[in-house]
Design a protein around this motif. Structure first.
Motif, PDB file in Angstrom:
ATOM      1  N   GLY A  57      62.616 106.973  25.216  1.00 48.51           N
ATOM      2  CA  GLY A  57      63.252 105.659  25.289  1.00 48.51           C
ATOM      3  C   GLY A  57      62.519 104.619  24.474  1.00 48.51           C
ATOM      4  O   GLY A  57      61.498 104.873  23.843  1.00 48.51           O
ATOM      5  N   GLY A  58      63.083 103.414  24.471  1.00 49.92           N
ATOM      6  CA  GLY A  58      62.445 102.289  23.806  1.00 49.92           C
ATOM      7  C   GLY A  58      62.692 102.179  22.313  1.00 49.92           C
ATOM      8  O   GLY A  58      62.066 101.365  21.649  1.00 49.92           O
ATOM      9  N   VAL A  59      63.592 102.998  21.766  1.00 50.63           N
ATOM     10  CA  VAL A  59      63.929 102.914  20.348  1.00 50.63           C
ATOM     11  C   VAL A  59      65.281 102.236  20.225  1.00 50.63           C
ATOM     12  O   VAL A  59      66.227 102.578  20.926  1.00 50.63           O
ATOM     13  CB  VAL A  59      63.952 104.313  19.683  1.00 50.63           C
ATOM     14  CG1 VAL A  59      64.444 104.219  18.247  1.00 50.63           C
ATOM     15  CG2 VAL A  59      62.572 104.954  19.749  1.00 50.63           C
TER      16      VAL A  59
ATOM     17  N   GLY B  19      73.211 112.144  26.296  1.00 55.17           N
ATOM     18  CA  GLY B  19      73.564 110.805  26.747  1.00 55.17           C
ATOM     19  C   GLY B  19      72.603 109.724  26.283  1.00 55.17           C
ATOM     20  O   GLY B  19      72.519 108.662  26.892  1.00 55.17           O
ATOM     21  N   ILE B  20      71.887 109.988  25.214  1.00 52.96           N
ATOM     22  CA  ILE B  20      70.958 108.990  24.660  1.00 52.96           C
ATOM     23  C   ILE B  20      71.741 108.150  23.660  1.00 52.96           C
ATOM     24  O   ILE B  20      72.168 108.645  22.619  1.00 52.96           O
ATOM     25  CB  ILE B  20      69.749 109.670  23.986  1.00 52.96           C
ATOM     26  CG1 ILE B  20      68.991 110.521  25.009  1.00 52.96           C
ATOM     27  CG2 ILE B  20      68.843 108.623  23.338  1.00 52.96           C
ATOM     28  CD1 ILE B  20      67.905 111.387  24.405  1.00 52.96           C
ATOM     29  N   MET B  21      71.936 106.892  24.009  1.00 55.11           N
ATOM     30  CA  MET B  21      72.756 106.001  23.189  1.00 55.11           C
ATOM     31  C   MET B  21      71.856 105.113  22.335  1.00 55.11           C
ATOM     32  O   MET B  21      71.219 104.191  22.855  1.00 55.11           O
ATOM     33  CB  MET B  21      73.656 105.143  24.077  1.00 55.11           C
ATOM     34  CG  MET B  21      74.554 105.960  25.010  1.00 55.11           C
ATOM     35  SD  MET B  21      75.603 107.149  24.146  1.00 55.11           S
ATOM     36  CE  MET B  21      76.642 106.036  23.241  1.00 55.11           C
ATOM     37  N   VAL B  22      71.788 105.426  21.061  1.00 55.30           N
ATOM     38  CA  VAL B  22      71.012 104.630  20.120  1.00 55.30           C
ATOM     39  C   VAL B  22      71.730 104.701  18.774  1.00 55.30           C
ATOM     40  O   VAL B  22      72.209 105.768  18.387  1.00 55.30           O
ATOM     41  CB  VAL B  22      69.548 105.134  20.016  1.00 55.30           C
ATOM     42  CG1 VAL B  22      69.477 106.567  19.551  1.00 55.30           C
ATOM     43  CG2 VAL B  22      68.712 104.244  19.119  1.00 55.30           C
ATOM     44  N   PRO B  23      71.857 103.588  18.066  1.00 54.03           N
ATOM     45  CA  PRO B  23      72.491 103.631  16.745  1.00 54.03           C
ATOM     46  C   PRO B  23      71.657 104.464  15.775  1.00 54.03           C
ATOM     47  O   PRO B  23      70.434 104.359  15.750  1.00 54.03           O
ATOM     48  CB  PRO B  23      72.531 102.174  16.300  1.00 54.03           C
ATOM     49  CG  PRO B  23      72.232 101.358  17.505  1.00 54.03           C
ATOM     50  CD  PRO B  23      71.477 102.233  18.455  1.00 54.03           C
ATOM     51  N   VAL B  24      72.352 105.293  14.987  1.00 49.29           N
ATOM     52  CA  VAL B  24      71.691 106.132  13.991  1.00 49.29           C
ATOM     53  C   VAL B  24      72.336 105.864  12.639  1.00 49.29           C
ATOM     54  O   VAL B  24      73.561 105.927  12.504  1.00 49.29           O
ATOM     55  CB  VAL B  24      71.818 107.629  14.338  1.00 49.29           C
ATOM     56  CG1 VAL B  24      71.178 108.488  13.258  1.00 49.29           C
ATOM     57  CG2 VAL B  24      71.208 107.936  15.702  1.00 49.29           C
TER      58      VAL B  24
ATOM     59  N   GLY C  10      61.874 113.748  16.197  1.00 49.36           N
ATOM     60  CA  GLY C  10      62.614 112.524  16.478  1.00 49.36           C
ATOM     61  C   GLY C  10      63.295 112.577  17.834  1.00 49.36           C
ATOM     62  O   GLY C  10      63.250 111.612  18.603  1.00 49.36           O
ATOM     63  N   LEU C  11      63.919 113.708  18.158  1.00 48.45           N
ATOM     64  CA  LEU C  11      64.577 113.869  19.457  1.00 48.45           C
ATOM     65  C   LEU C  11      63.572 113.731  20.593  1.00 48.45           C
ATOM     66  O   LEU C  11      63.837 113.041  21.590  1.00 48.45           O
ATOM     67  CB  LEU C  11      65.286 115.220  19.528  1.00 48.45           C
ATOM     68  CG  LEU C  11      65.992 115.554  20.835  1.00 48.45           C
ATOM     69  CD1 LEU C  11      67.062 114.521  21.175  1.00 48.45           C
ATOM     70  CD2 LEU C  11      66.581 116.962  20.777  1.00 48.45           C
ATOM     71  N   GLU C  12      62.408 114.352  20.434  1.00 45.78           N
ATOM     72  CA  GLU C  12      61.373 114.252  21.467  1.00 45.78           C
ATOM     73  C   GLU C  12      60.943 112.805  21.663  1.00 45.78           C
ATOM     74  O   GLU C  12      60.769 112.347  22.794  1.00 45.78           O
ATOM     75  CB  GLU C  12      60.197 115.154  21.109  1.00 45.78           C
ATOM     76  CG  GLU C  12      60.564 116.632  21.203  1.00 45.78           C
ATOM     77  CD  GLU C  12      59.558 117.565  20.545  1.00 45.78           C
ATOM     78  OE1 GLU C  12      58.457 117.118  20.160  1.00 45.78           O
ATOM     79  OE2 GLU C  12      59.880 118.767  20.415  1.00 45.78           O
TER      80      GLU C  12
END
Length: 124
Positions: free
Chosen positions: A50-52, A77-82, A43-45
């Motif tokens: 990007g694009g999620v 610094g990857i900002m995505v709701p989890v 998932g991290l990879e």
């Protein structure tokens, strides 16, 4: 209808992928592009590309747990709701992630996903 948001399902159990996809499709979330990752590291990879727009992640997985995934995203610094999803989730299971989250997110009913999707910025 074209997909307007990408949701990444991160879980080591293939049956959970099928279940979540089925629930979302039955709820007519046709504007979603659904992708999958077999564990937190995969998932991290994928998220590094990007694009999620939203992640539905299991708590307990090999290689990288849900809370460890959240910590890694914050560190990079990857900002995505989890949204952490787990049948055996206890408060202490998610403890490591709480320092990186503004609030706890508990998905109790797949229909409750719609308000989170409506908050995502348009890709148009």
């Amino acid at each position: 209808m074209n997909a307007t948001h990408t949701v990444l399902i991160v879980d080591d159990d293939p049956d959970v992928h099928v279940l979540l996809r089925g629930i979302l499709q039955r709820r007519r979330f046709t504007d979603l592009r659904l992708e999958g990752a077999a564990d937190g590291q995969a998932g991290l990879e994928r998220l590094r590309q990007g694009g999620v727009d939203l992640v539905l992640s299991d708590v307990n997985m090999p290689r990288l747990t849900g809370p460890e995934l959240i910590a890694a995203l914050a560190a990079e610094g990857i900002m995505v709701p989890v949204i952490l999803v787990g049948s055996l989730m206890r408060p202490e299971d998610a403890h490591g992630a709480m320092g990186t989250l503004d609030k706890q997110i508990l998905l109790t009913d797949p229909a409750s996903l719609r308000p989170w999707l409506d908050r995502l910025p348009s890709r148009a």
